[in-house]
Design an enzyme around this catalytic site. Structure first.
Site, short mmCIF file in Angstrom:
data_model
loop_
_atom_site.label_atom_id
_atom_site.label_comp_id
_atom_site.label_asym_id
_atom_site.label_seq_id
_atom_site.Cartn_x
_atom_site.Cartn_y
_atom_site.Cartn_z
N GLU A 293 30.56 37.34 116.71
CA GLU A 293 31.23 37.05 115.43
C GLU A 293 30.57 35.80 114.89
O GLU A 293 30.52 34.77 115.57
CB GLU A 293 32.73 36.86 115.62
CG GLU A 293 33.44 38.11 116.12
CD GLU A 293 33.20 39.34 115.25
OE1 GLU A 293 33.03 39.19 114.02
OE2 GLU A 293 33.14 40.45 115.79
N CYS A 327 35.37 29.89 110.15
CA CYS A 327 34.46 30.94 109.68
C CYS A 327 35.08 31.66 108.49
O CYS A 327 34.39 32.21 107.65
CB CYS A 327 34.18 31.91 110.81
SG CYS A 327 35.68 32.49 111.58
P1 NAD Z 1 26.64 27.31 116.78
O1 NAD Z 1 25.95 28.60 116.50
O2 NAD Z 1 25.93 26.06 116.49
O3 NAD Z 1 27.03 27.23 118.34
C1 NAD Z 1 27.70 28.28 119.01
C2 NAD Z 1 27.31 28.22 120.47
O4 NAD Z 1 25.94 28.54 120.60
C3 NAD Z 1 27.48 26.82 121.08
O5 NAD Z 1 27.95 26.93 122.40
C4 NAD Z 1 26.08 26.25 121.03
O6 NAD Z 1 25.83 25.27 122.00
C5 NAD Z 1 25.24 27.49 121.27
N1 NAD Z 1 23.89 27.36 120.73
C6 NAD Z 1 23.48 26.63 119.65
N2 NAD Z 1 22.15 26.77 119.46
C7 NAD Z 1 21.72 27.61 120.43
C8 NAD Z 1 20.45 28.15 120.77
N3 NAD Z 1 19.37 27.87 120.08
N4 NAD Z 1 20.38 29.00 121.82
C9 NAD Z 1 21.48 29.32 122.53
N5 NAD Z 1 22.71 28.82 122.26
C10 NAD Z 1 22.83 27.99 121.23
O7 NAD Z 1 28.05 27.38 116.05
P2 NAD Z 1 29.17 26.24 115.92
O8 NAD Z 1 28.67 25.16 115.04
O9 NAD Z 1 29.71 25.88 117.26
O10 NAD Z 1 30.32 27.05 115.17
C11 NAD Z 1 30.29 27.26 113.80
C12 NAD Z 1 29.74 28.63 113.48
O11 NAD Z 1 30.52 29.62 114.13
C13 NAD Z 1 29.87 28.94 111.98
O12 NAD Z 1 28.71 29.64 111.56
C14 NAD Z 1 31.10 29.84 111.92
O13 NAD Z 1 31.15 30.69 110.81
C15 NAD Z 1 30.97 30.60 113.21
N6 NAD Z 1 32.26 31.13 113.63
C16 NAD Z 1 32.50 32.45 113.44
C17 NAD Z 1 33.71 33.00 113.79
C18 NAD Z 1 33.99 34.47 113.57
O14 NAD Z 1 34.94 34.97 114.13
N7 NAD Z 1 33.18 35.15 112.77
C19 NAD Z 1 34.70 32.19 114.34
C20 NAD Z 1 34.42 30.83 114.55
C21 NAD Z 1 33.20 30.31 114.18
#
Ligand code: NAD
Length: 543
Positions: A293, A327
């Protein structure tokens, strides 16, 4: 228990406590905040049930109070990722042999603990670690997480009860096997409940899990782990590691037993993981399940018949609660010119009254954004808008990171419906408005539907039935969660299963049976009570 067909208690959504002045919950929460603030918590990884520390300690501070230390976590690397995979592999057989009722009871107990003795502690951790106010913490880290545990347990029972037909002499059965291998849960900073749900939903179904929380959510992630351990989760079923994303993926996505990823986070990260899995597809024993998501550019579409106060309330709550770091947050709105002056006035009155500051002061509606990188990005957007000709800052726009990462709720007005703040996810308290001619509602829907790559949530405000029907139809694929006369945030487990399509994710609907099915690999079993003993068929006989 062996000789029983058990029934999981019928789940009911956890009631939200109000935290109003004088309430017991307010006293308990203030107490928990005080307690948490007064210590510097040591936070180890938990691998195979053991606390794992390294020589790299990272300081944790509230986003709203940069100079106050609330703890330290121990940062691991590839070695710890490998240890977590090995622990998940080792725990698998015992967990597979644990009956589903016993597994369910662990999570039902976790829900009860969270509903009672853990509630204030979990909410306080979320308030301090992620800068959420009391209400935002309550709906997330208490209510939604409790709902995930209780509803998922019920969905598990319902899935297991799905069994095929049988004919005379044959008994057909479905064995709802967990996946072969381990599941990787990669979780975001913004919802403690999502961090709780992503590792536990596959685990409940018999999978073992490597869980990497976001570095900005570790402070409350550790409380989730404490809760699960107290509820009886055996060692190694969920292994929590604090490593960088690239370290985690490099080791995990190269392991033949990698069976699936349960991800919530940004679209770019998800797409890069998907790509790597595709490139390495020959490595794995099975085709990994990819559930993610991701981002949103969620809309509010206002019809000329809409009620102005209802629209403004939805915009304020939808766009600015939790500093727009949802999100589902409303981040673009389409306003008919006939209502614009009144909406503008009403928005101003509301925004003038919003208070911003630390969540420990319960009168603050707005708190800090998550970290310095986010602050710099958002303040950069605001600076850019100030210079652009086709957009202006209508309200807010002040940013200050002296004590914490504070960005004022900001409303942008643009004359370009494809202005970049109408298209791109910013993930902060920034809402962009576009004013359309009132007689162009249908054309505006076409415009909206073709703007932005996302399709997560959206709302239409109208008193006109016919326009509801048209919006439901025209915007059918513009949002996975569509709201009529309600803000686009605040989905409730069991009521509005959550997820979007297009660039917003695989739409596997968190908190529903649809999601749980992704962590299972059913086996069809046919038992013949009267197997044939002669290979010939009647048609072979001579005339
Ligand atoms: P993010 O993508 O920065 O991080 C998510 C996870 O991925 C974290 O644990 C992070 O450490 C890891 N990560 C980051 N870069 C990575 C890489 N290069 N390789 C592997 N793992 C990596 O997201 P965030 O800032 O924690 O959360 C915000 C985002 O999440 C927004 O885009 C939001 O829309 C989305 N979100 C979506 C939903 C949904 O249900 N659609 C719900 C909550 C948040």
């Amino acid at each position: 228990m062996k000789e029983a067909i058990c029934k999981i208690p019928e789940p009911v959504n956890e009631s939200q406590l109000t935290y109003s002045p004088g309430s017991l919950e307010r006293i308990e929460l203030k107490d928990a905040l005080e307690k948490a603030r007064s210590v510097e918590k040591e936070i180890p990884m938990i691998i195979g049930g053991r606390e794992v520390k390294t020589d790299k300690k990272i300081r944790i501070h509230p986003p709203h109070e940069i100079r106050h230390t609330i703890g330290y976590y121990y940062q691991g690397g590839k070695k710890e990722v490998q240890m977590a995979i090995d622990a998940a592999r080792k725990a698998k057989e015992n967990w597979l042999n644990t009956s589903w009722e016993e597994r369910a009871s662990i999570f039902l107990k976790a829900a009860d603990l969270l509903s009672g003795p853990y509630r204030a502690k979990m909410n306080a951790a979320t308030m301090l670690g992620q800068s959420k106010n009391a209400f935002q913490a309550e709906i997330d880290s208490a209510c939604e997480m409790i709902d995930f545990f209780r509803f998922n347990a019920k969905f598990m029972e319902k899935i297991y009860a799905i069994q095929p037909n049988s004919v005379k002499g044959i008994w057909n059965r479905t064995d709802w096997r967990p996946l072969e291998g381990f599941v990787f849960a990669l979780t975001p900073f913004n919802f403690t409940s999502i961090a709780g749900n992503l590792p536990t939903s596959p685990a409940m179904l018999g999978n073992t899990v490597v869980w990497k929380p976001s570095k900005s959510q570790i402070y409350s992630a550790t409380v989730i782990m404490e809760l699960l351990i107290e509820a009886g989760l055996p060692a190694g079923v969920i292994n929590m590691i604090f490593v960088s994303g690239p370290d985690a993926t490099e080791v995990i996505l190269n392991d033949q037993d990698f069976a699936g990823i349960h991800f919530t986070g940004s679209t770019g990260v998800f797409q890069s993981i998907w790509k790597t899995i595709g490139q390495k597809i020959g490595t794995y024993k099975s085709y990994p399940r990819i559930v993610g998501e991701t981002g949103g550019k969620d809309f509010v579409l206002v019809h000329p018949s809409a009620d102005i106060k209802q629209v403004c309330t939805a915009l304020i709550r939808g766009a600015f609660e939790y500093q727009g770091q949802k999100c589902s947050a409303a981040s673009r709105a389409y306003i008919p010119d006939s209502l614009w002056e009144n909406i503008r006035e009403n928005l101003k009155i509301n925004l003038d009254n919003l208070k911003m500051g630390p969540p420990e002061d319960f009168s603050n509606f707005i708190n800090a954004v998550i970290d310095e990188a986010s602050f710099d990005k958002l303040s950069g957007v605001i600076e850019k808008v100030r210079k652009d000709k086709n957009a202006e800052i209508l309200f807010g726009g002040n940013c200050n990171k002296t004590n914490g990462y504070f960005i004022e709720p900001t409303v942008i007005l643009t004359t370009d419906p494809h202005y970049y703040t109408m298209e791109e996810e910013l993930f902060g308290p920034i809402l962009t408005l576009y004013i359309y001619p009132s007689d162009k509602f249908d054309e505006t829907m076409t415009l909206l539907n073709g703007t932005s790559k996302y399709a997560l949530t959206g709302a239409v405000f109208t008193k006109d039935r016919n326009s509801i029907v048209r919006a439901m139809d025209k915007l059918r694929y513009a949002a996975g969660n569509f709201y009529i006369n309600d803000k686009p945030t605040g989905a409730v487990v069991g009521q509005q299963p959550f997820g979007g399509s297009r660039g917003s994710g695989t739409n596997d609907k968190a908190g529903s049976m649809i999601n749980l099915l992704r962590w299972l690999s059913p086996r069809s079993i046919k038992e013949n009570f009267n197997p044939p003993a002669d290979y010939t068929y009647p048609f072979l006989a001579q005339e």
